[in-house]
Design an enzyme around this catalytic site. Structure first.
Site, PDB file in Angstrom:
ATOM      1  N   ASP A  15       0.788  -1.230   0.000  1.00  0.00           N
ATOM      2  CA  ASP A  15       0.000   0.000   0.000  1.00  0.00           C
ATOM      3  C   ASP A  15       0.823   1.284   0.000  1.00  0.00           C
ATOM      4  OD1 ASP A  15       1.068  -0.166   2.530  1.00  0.00           O
ATOM      5  OD2 ASP A  15      -0.783  -0.873   3.459  1.00  0.00           O
ATOM      6  N   GLU A  44      -0.389  -9.089  -1.338  1.00  0.00           N
ATOM      7  CA  GLU A  44      -0.904  -8.604  -0.050  1.00  0.00           C
ATOM      8  C   GLU A  44      -2.121  -7.697  -0.279  1.00  0.00           C
ATOM      9  OE1 GLU A  44       0.877  -5.664   2.899  1.00  0.00           O
ATOM     10  OE2 GLU A  44       1.617  -7.509   3.781  1.00  0.00           O
ATOM     11  N   GLU A  65      -1.956   4.972   3.355  1.00  0.00           N
ATOM     12  CA  GLU A  65      -1.919   3.594   2.849  1.00  0.00           C
ATOM     13  C   GLU A  65      -3.298   2.997   2.605  1.00  0.00           C
ATOM     14  OE1 GLU A  65      -0.011   4.713   5.349  1.00  0.00           O
ATOM     15  OE2 GLU A  65       2.048   4.396   4.679  1.00  0.00           O
ATOM     16  N   HIS A  68       7.439   4.342  14.094  1.00  0.00           N
ATOM     17  CA  HIS A  68       7.801   5.396  13.135  1.00  0.00           C
ATOM     18  C   HIS A  68       6.650   5.841  12.253  1.00  0.00           C
ATOM     19  CE1 HIS A  68       8.014   1.929  10.398  1.00  0.00           C
ATOM     20  NE2 HIS A  68       7.724   2.812   9.475  1.00  0.00           N
ATOM     21  N   ARG A 127       3.584   7.501  10.320  1.00  0.00           N
ATOM     22  CA  ARG A 127       3.183   8.901  10.168  1.00  0.00           C
ATOM     23  C   ARG A 127       2.146   9.298  11.219  1.00  0.00           C
ATOM     24  NH1 ARG A 127       3.872  11.653   5.204  1.00  0.00           N
ATOM     25  NH2 ARG A 127       4.545   9.728   4.257  1.00  0.00           N
ATOM     26  N   HIS A 160      14.487   4.613  13.546  1.00  0.00           N
ATOM     27  CA  HIS A 160      14.143   4.821  12.126  1.00  0.00           C
ATOM     28  C   HIS A 160      14.853   6.058  11.589  1.00  0.00           C
ATOM     29  CE1 HIS A 160      11.458   5.273   8.581  1.00  0.00           C
ATOM     30  NE2 HIS A 160      11.271   3.971   8.741  1.00  0.00           N
TER      31      HIS A 160
END
Ligand code: UDP
Length: 366
Positions: A96, A118, A132, A205, A207, A238
């Site tokens: 995604d 997926e 996503e 990490h 968003r 990250h």
């Protein structure tokens, strides 16, 4: 030979697509080419090299500080030009990301069939994970073949009107990757892991987590480790600058917390297999932890991996600092029955042969 272009942009795509790329190549039936968009350059390269996969084409789209629109435009333009020149018979995308969505769109505009690996993961919340959820739903509208990792994912696609015959349940290729790294690859683990200490593995990490949520997660971790003398934490930091700054701000100098550079996924899989408890907001790590039976607190308000919750290995704790702290403390209490009940490996995300199923299906259509 029909040409297949496989699109990779980020670390999780590399980890989840390399087993498939190698399986497709092994069959010597198609001209298999790998297009990297370069969305996560450094972390992507180490994942590719562990599987001996070298991109045939690299769009090099990353620019410092670019917006999602800039990134999307670059991927769309770059992929469109490449597909026009190379004329693939099939484009394979995974998951995604912006790379997956914009490359799929470029293929769709040129009438090239798209296979989605997926497929069918959903939270049905456009804001989480953002962006996503939009990407994967939009890919489902334009893809011709949908490789769903689980029955739940298949049901989501059928409910959205995707034709029955184009959805194939294969398991998730991440379990193929895990099988490969744990059986074929040896690594030197930090000495910390050979001690008697119980290891917490922490990653955050996303968003949606950045800002106050991330601060709360980090403070919860610091307090939990402080409260248990036999617990140490490993924190791969990250490379996202905002995440890095916040992580260092809260955790630097905290006792028994080791901040490390993100290890290659080969090392990461071995670390994960030795961890006592995982705290994460990642998607792929949820699947890996379930396959390994490592109890995991999912620091998100929603997950598209409900299978892992039902299997008992994952616990959705949300992003509230107090809740994360209390749940982790409970699981770390000596002889916790709740903890033992979570520590059960499950194959709900696949048996490690998803790539074989996908390649078998593709042999019937191309
Ligand atoms: N991973 C890694 N090194 C790390 C952290 C994670 O190689 O320091 C791997 C992990 O094994 C998993 C994938 O990266 O397969 C997950 O990536 P990420 O959390 O970035 O993405 P998501 O799965 O949430 O899309």
């Amino acid at each position: 030979m029909e040409r297949i272009v496989v699109v990779i942009g980020t670390r999780p795509e590399a980890i989840k697509l390399c087993p498939l790329i190698n399986e497709l190549k092994r069959r010597n039936r198609w001209d298999v080419r790998v297009m990297s968009t370069g969305q996560h350059r450094a972390m992507l390269d180490s994942a590719l090299s562990a599987f001996d996969v070298t991109p045939d084409f690299d769009l090099g789209v990353m620019r410092r500080g670019q917006t999602l629109s800039d990134l999307g435009t670059r991927i769309l333009d770059g992929a469109a030009a490449l597909f026009r020149a190379k004329k693939p018979s099939l484009v394979v995308v995974q998951g995604d990301t912006a790379s997956a969505f914009f490359a799929a769109l470029a293929a769709f505009y040129q009438g090239i069939p798209v296979a989605h690996v997926e497929a069918g993961l959903r939270t049905y919340r456009m804001d989480s994970p953002f962006p996503e959820e939009l990407h994967r739903r939009a890919i489902a509208l334009l893809a011709k073949y949908h490789f769903a990792p689980t029955e739940d994912a298949r049901r989501n696609l059928l409910n959205e009107g995707v034709p029955h015959s184009s959805v194939i349940v294969t398991g998730n290729t991440v379990v193929d990757a895990l099988r490969y790294t744990l059986t074929e690859k040896k690594v030197d683990l930090p000495p910390l892991l050979s001690s008697d200490a119980r290891v917490l593995l922490f990653t955050a990490h996303r968003r949606e987590s950045q800002g106050e949520c991330l601060g709360g997660m980090l403070r919860a971790l610091r307090d939990v480790v402080e409260a248990h003398e036999d617990v140490v934490a490993l924190v791969p930091v990250h490379r996202n600058p905002a995440v890095r700054a916040e992580t260092l701000d809260v955790l630097k100098g905290a006792p028994r917390i080791r901040l490390i550079e993100p290890p290659s996924f080969v090392t990461f899989h071995h670390l994960l297999s030795k961890a006592f408890l995982v705290l994460t907001d990642s998607g792929g790590i949820q699947e890996e932890a379930v396959a390994l039976g490592v109890p995991t607190l999912v620091m998100r308000d929603h997950t598209e991996r409900a299978e892992g919750i039902r299997a008992g290995v994952l616990r959705l704790v949300g992003t509230n600092e107090k809740n994360i702290r209390n749940t982790a403390n409970r699981l770390l209490s000596q002889n916790s029955l709740e903890y033992s009940a979570m520590k059960q490996p499950s194959d709900v995300f696949g048996d490690g042969y998803a790539s074989v199923s996908i390649a078998d299906f593709l042999e019937t259509v191309i």
